[in-house]
Enzyme design. Structure first.
Site, PDB file in Angstrom:
ATOM      1  N   GLU A   8      44.206  52.934  10.292  1.00 58.11           N
ATOM      2  CA  GLU A   8      44.289  52.461  11.681  1.00 58.11           C
ATOM      3  C   GLU A   8      45.713  52.490  12.227  1.00 58.11           C
ATOM      4  O   GLU A   8      45.957  52.026  13.330  1.00 58.11           O
ATOM      5  CB  GLU A   8      43.715  51.060  11.780  1.00 58.11           C
ATOM      6  CG  GLU A   8      42.234  51.038  11.472  1.00 58.11           C
ATOM      7  CD  GLU A   8      41.602  49.676  11.628  1.00 58.11           C
ATOM      8  OE1 GLU A   8      42.323  48.706  11.882  1.00 58.11           O
ATOM      9  OE2 GLU A   8      40.370  49.597  11.496  1.00 58.11           O
ATOM     10  N   LYS A  26      48.264  52.622   7.082  1.00 56.85           N
ATOM     11  CA  LYS A  26      47.792  51.255   6.802  1.00 56.85           C
ATOM     12  C   LYS A  26      46.964  51.232   5.514  1.00 56.85           C
ATOM     13  O   LYS A  26      47.094  50.326   4.698  1.00 56.85           O
ATOM     14  CB  LYS A  26      46.931  50.785   7.980  1.00 56.85           C
ATOM     15  CG  LYS A  26      46.414  49.368   7.846  1.00 56.85           C
ATOM     16  CD  LYS A  26      45.537  48.993   9.026  1.00 56.85           C
ATOM     17  CE  LYS A  26      45.074  47.559   8.948  1.00 56.85           C
ATOM     18  NZ  LYS A  26      44.010  47.251   9.904  1.00 56.85           N
ATOM     19  N   GLN A  27      46.089  52.220   5.359  1.00 57.23           N
ATOM     20  CA  GLN A  27      45.148  52.193   4.234  1.00 57.23           C
ATOM     21  C   GLN A  27      44.738  53.606   3.877  1.00 57.23           C
ATOM     22  O   GLN A  27      44.824  54.510   4.709  1.00 57.23           O
ATOM     23  CB  GLN A  27      43.920  51.386   4.627  1.00 57.23           C
ATOM     24  CG  GLN A  27      43.119  52.003   5.767  1.00 57.23           C
ATOM     25  CD  GLN A  27      42.269  50.979   6.494  1.00 57.23           C
ATOM     26  OE1 GLN A  27      42.694  50.429   7.496  1.00 57.23           O
ATOM     27  NE2 GLN A  27      41.068  50.749   5.987  1.00 57.23           N
ATOM     28  N   TRP A  36      32.350  49.712   8.905  1.00 57.90           N
ATOM     29  CA  TRP A  36      32.050  50.764   7.932  1.00 57.90           C
ATOM     30  C   TRP A  36      32.218  50.257   6.503  1.00 57.90           C
ATOM     31  O   TRP A  36      31.788  50.903   5.563  1.00 57.90           O
ATOM     32  CB  TRP A  36      32.979  51.960   8.166  1.00 57.90           C
ATOM     33  CG  TRP A  36      34.422  51.682   7.797  1.00 57.90           C
ATOM     34  CD1 TRP A  36      35.206  50.665   8.260  1.00 57.90           C
ATOM     35  CD2 TRP A  36      35.233  52.407   6.867  1.00 57.90           C
ATOM     36  NE1 TRP A  36      36.459  50.731   7.704  1.00 57.90           N
ATOM     37  CE2 TRP A  36      36.505  51.791   6.834  1.00 57.90           C
ATOM     38  CE3 TRP A  36      35.013  53.539   6.075  1.00 57.90           C
ATOM     39  CZ2 TRP A  36      37.553  52.246   6.040  1.00 57.90           C
ATOM     40  CZ3 TRP A  36      36.062  53.989   5.276  1.00 57.90           C
ATOM     41  CH2 TRP A  36      37.307  53.346   5.268  1.00 57.90           C
ATOM     42  N   ASP A  37      32.827  49.077   6.342  1.00 58.45           N
ATOM     43  CA  ASP A  37      32.972  48.460   5.022  1.00 58.45           C
ATOM     44  C   ASP A  37      31.628  48.478   4.290  1.00 58.45           C
ATOM     45  O   ASP A  37      31.559  48.649   3.080  1.00 58.45           O
ATOM     46  CB  ASP A  37      33.405  46.984   5.134  1.00 58.45           C
ATOM     47  CG  ASP A  37      34.642  46.753   5.978  1.00 58.45           C
ATOM     48  OD1 ASP A  37      34.857  47.511   6.934  1.00 58.45           O
ATOM     49  OD2 ASP A  37      35.387  45.793   5.685  1.00 58.45           O
TER      50      ASP A  37
HETATM   51  C1  BGC Z   1      40.550  47.655   8.285  1.00 58.24           C
HETATM   52  C2  BGC Z   1      39.225  48.317   8.576  1.00 58.24           C
HETATM   53  C3  BGC Z   1      38.110  47.393   8.159  1.00 58.24           C
HETATM   54  C4  BGC Z   1      38.261  46.029   8.831  1.00 58.24           C
HETATM   55  C5  BGC Z   1      37.228  45.039   8.359  1.00 58.24           C
HETATM   56  C6  BGC Z   1      40.605  46.320   9.001  1.00 58.24           C
HETATM   57  O1  BGC Z   1      41.792  45.672   8.692  1.00 58.24           O
HETATM   58  O2  BGC Z   1      41.618  48.452   8.705  1.00 58.24           O
HETATM   59  O3  BGC Z   1      39.128  49.516   7.862  1.00 58.24           O
HETATM   60  O4  BGC Z   1      36.896  47.951   8.508  1.00 58.24           O
HETATM   61  O5  BGC Z   1      39.527  45.529   8.528  1.00 58.24           O
HETATM   62  O6  BGC Z   1      37.333  44.810   6.999  1.00 58.24           O
END
Ligand code: BGC
Length: 791
Positions: free
Chosen positions: A489, A593-594, A362-363
């Protein structure tokens, strides 16, 4: 980690002044060149030493089994992994009878420079061989933005110790290079041993070609090279080839003052369908085209291409020279990843390294495409066509999961789900709404109704169908989406993730509104009035969890009553937490996490009041550890919006310097394209306050006290707008516009009309910092300090 200031601060270059073997792999990612089709890591010309050799072609992958110790229904059985293809960067040099190798002899000087305006990587090596002979080698490498299949290297050797010298230059194509063993970090790539089967090898006097095929995915690849030799010395040139390598050798004796210059033209092509002769001809033709331009022509085209890009994409930052350099570096890598991807994915690492197996997440839609929508919209068009091209795989996946519409993969190259882990992978259903939002944003910004009709409508319809079947109405009439994972996540498989629900809500309403405008096409997709009405109902009834007691939104239902994470007893070396704690524990506690709810407050800012934004920001800030590089930029955007402009600036720096300082210590696997795109987002959406929730362009400029000025351009409906923010005033100007053109938008809520003839200037209100100070989890302060204040 790359030392602070490893690269001196310069506005348009990233310069490495000494070769640091400890961070070789990191620098290979930083210095990677790509045009979205071909990717060359910044490996040294002579191939060794290396951190991680890497040459990639977009979407050239191998299938590998995804073994599950305990399989379950619907688990993907194989995944796609990007392949390290034939290496064409190799140029070895023999100085008398000793190979140039920086580990031997004496390295008198070594410099590499990534030129962000020229689109080239320069290297200068001054080396004394163990036998005491001195040479100076200058090489310049480019991957052409104009000629998708072409790359070239200009390699020059000069004798600098005043005596004649015998030199042998060996230029090669090598397939099936040995790769270093895999680490245990799940974010690195699977290592494929010798993935390529030789099909043809061919040599000519001044070059050669290799054709290979993957064993399982059945993709065919051709790589070809040709050389021009320029010198006044007498030279000998010959080529030889075997299954996995082709070599062209130039031998000469150089007198002092003479130089040997070899131009290597490279071309790559791959296909799942084209025959071997067709591919052979394709790379031959690409070489002919590159040679027609010649080295100087390729350099000129590269510069022209970038001049055009910078004219519409450059951001000017006064007051923080490091960010100035970093945001340009970031935009350069975003361009490299996305520009010629041409209906191919833009992956999380671009084509700079094998991290995450070369997958797109989804980035793309939520970090990269927002930047490209306003700076280089044609690349967004291509990326959306790529997603649409993967629709059949997403529809299949939805059927396997007993869902309607399309379930887009959490990670993929060509379309099939390549995530072997459900909770922090496939359950991230929000990717469907992210794709829908990328369509909405692009169509609003460009009014490209052709794309909307051809593919946008279907993407919106199929994602709306997914939500309708994934969610359900409860007995009180509320619509819930249960058992999903949002962007964070560390909070997995929960009910009613706010980000997912709000983005799905917009997906459903946008789909319902779009089918009204394309009635015939919608009918063709089987959409009835009842179905569209059911989308509107679900959107209207969507449940938004809120904790009335403490007055904050809940990231997922019940989040605020989960057990708190024991941050005080979590030592710094235990981050990222995913590598040191069991997932089950992360999933049931208040540790993030984010940015997740905070991300929802950015992209669905229309769903929150200013007071809610501030309270939510403070609550979630204390629990967000930023173990993902995708987090800091979003925290910057919201920090700026709620008034913490200094904190916003620190987070901007964290996103922008992610790879130049290797902040997460994994730049070796490739640069973090989303974080780099995020530095633009932090500046433009954070300090510029750009929003376009309902198709109305809005700005709320406010600078941090360290920023003296921020200037950027945006494309909006074929008009280029320049926004110049200074501490006390902001000026909006139309660029390259016809005199009768005009643009309307909001500045801090006031409607403004700018014409080509009349720029408009308005006050920039001072940022008012809320009385309560924001706090991070203990030990998780922003990674990067603010710049010194200017005297
Ligand atoms: C992140 C995801 C991201 C992926 C690729 C993961 O560490 O939690 O949101 O899509 O990295 O960048």
């Amino acid at each position: 980690m790359i030392r602070e200031r490893a690269y001196p601060v310069e506005p348009w270059h990233v310069r490495e002044t000494t070769l640091d073997m400890d961070v070789l792999a990191q620098s290979e990612s930083v210095f990677a060149l790509s045009n979205g089709h071909i990717g060359l890591r910044g490996n040294l010309d002579e191939g060794e030493p290396y951190g991680l050799p890497g040459t990639y072609l977009n979407s050239f992958y191998e299938l590998r089994p995804l073994p599950h110790a305990e399989a379950g229904f619907g688990f993907p059985e194989s995944g796609q992994t990007i392949v390290n293809v034939t290496n064409g960067k190799l140029i070895r040099l023999l100085v008398d009878d000793e190979p140039l190798d920086v580990r031997y002899g004496e390295l008198l000087a070594h410099e590499r420079v990534l030129d962000l305006r020229g689109g080239t990587l320069h290297r200068t090596v001054h080396w004394r061989s163990p036998a005491g002979r001195e040479v100076c080698v200058r090489s310049t490498r480019l991957v052409s933005f104009r000629q998708r299949s072409a790359a070239a290297i200009n390699y020059e050797v000069e004798v600098v110790d005043g005596k004649p010298l015998r030199l042998i230059v060996q230029s090669e194509l090598v397939a099936n290079e040995t790769l270093p063993a895999q680490s245990k970090d799940p974010r690195v790539a699977a290592v494929l041993e010798s993935p390529l089967l030789a099909e043809e090898e061919l040599t000519t006097h001044d070059g050669g070609l290799l054709i290979h095929r993957t064993k399982v995915s059945g993709l065919r690849l051709a790589a070809a090279m040709e050389h021009e030799v320029h010198t006044t010395a007498r030279t000998n040139l010959e080529s030889e080839g075997y299954e996995d390598w082709v070599r062209t050798t130039t031998a000469c004796v150089l007198k002092p003052g003479e130089t040997l210059r070899v131009v290597k033209y490279l071309s790559y092509g791959w296909s799942s369908r084209r025959s071997l002769p067709a591919l052979r001809d394709q790379v031959g033709a690409a070489l002919a085209a590159a040679k027609l331009d010649g080295w100087d022509g390729l350099l000129r085209e590269q510069r022209e291409y970038l001049d055009e890009f910078w004219d519409s994409a450059d951001v000017l930052v006064e007051g923080d020279p490091e960010v100035q350099q970093a945001v340009r570096f970031g935009l350069f890598h975003v361009l490299q990843a996305g520009t010629r991807a041409e209906r191919r994915p833009i992956s999380a690492k671009g084509l700079t390294g094998p991290g995450y197996d070369g997958h797109a997440f989804w980035d793309t839609e939520m970090f990269v495409l927002p930047v490209l929508t306003y700076t280089h919209p044609t690349a967004v068009r291509d990326a959306l066509y790529w997603r649409h091209h993967t629709l059949p795989a997403a529809q299949d996946r939805a059927r396997t999961l007993n869902l309607a519409g399309a379930a887009f993969p959490w990670r993929t190259i060509e379309g099939p789900e390549s995530s072997g882990y459900w909770p922090a992978g496939t359950a991230g259903f929000h990717i469907a709404a992210d794709i829908a939002d990328a369509v909405r944003r692009y169509v609003h910004a460009t009014q490209d109704t052709d794309l909307e009709r051809e593919i946008g409508l279907e993407l919106l319809v199929e994602t709306a169908r997914l939500w309708r079947s994934l969610g359900h109405h409860d007995r009180h009439g509320q619509f819930h989406i249960d058992g999903v994972t949002g962007p964070d996540e560390y909070t997995a498989i929960k009910n009613d993730n706010i980000y997912t629900n709000l983005m799905a809500q917009r997906n459903l309403t946008t789909a319902a509104e779009t089918v009204m405008r394309y009635r015939d096409e919608a009918a063709h997709l089987g959409v009835t009035d009842e179905e569209a009405a059911s989308w509107r109902d679900a959107a209207a009834d969507i449940h938004i969890p809120y904790d009335q007691e403490i007055d904050v939104h809940e990231q997922v239902e019940g989040f605020t009553r989960f057990q708190e994470w024991d941050f005080v007893h979590t030592p710094p070396e235990k981050y990222p937490l995913l590598l040191h704690y069991p997932y089950f524990d992360l999933y049931r506690k208040q540790v993030i996490k984010q940015a997740d709810l905070v991300l929802a407050m950015h992209w669905r800012g229309d769903a929150f009041t200013p007071e809610q934004k501030l309270r939510n920001f403070l609550y979630y800030e204390r629990r967000t550890v930023r173990d993902s590089s995708l987090s800091a930029c979003t925290q910057a955007v919201l920090a700026a919006e709620v008034g913490y402009s200094e904190l916003a600036h620190t987070y901007l720096r964290e996103a922008a310097l992610m790879d130049l300082h290797d902040l997460n210590e994994n730049t070796r696997d490739g640069v973090h394209i989303a974080a780099l795109a995020g530095s633009w987002i932090a500046l433009v959406a954070g300090f510029g306050g750009l929003r376009d929730h309902d198709g109305t362009l809005c700005f709320t400029p406010r600078l941090s006290s360290r920023l003296g000025r921020l200037e950027f351009s945006l494309h909006w409906r074929r008009i280029q707008l320049r926004v110049d923010i200074q501490p006390h005033q902001t000026t909006y100007t139309l660029q390259h516009s016809d005199p009768e053109e005009a643009l309307e938008f909001l500045h801090h809520g006031e409607r403004i009309r700018v014409t080509a003839a009349e720029p408009v200037t308005r006050p920039t209100p001072p940022a008012e910092e809320p009385s309560r100070a924001p706090e991070q989890p203990p030990g998780r302060d922003p990674l990067i300090r603010l710049p010194e204040r200017e005297p």
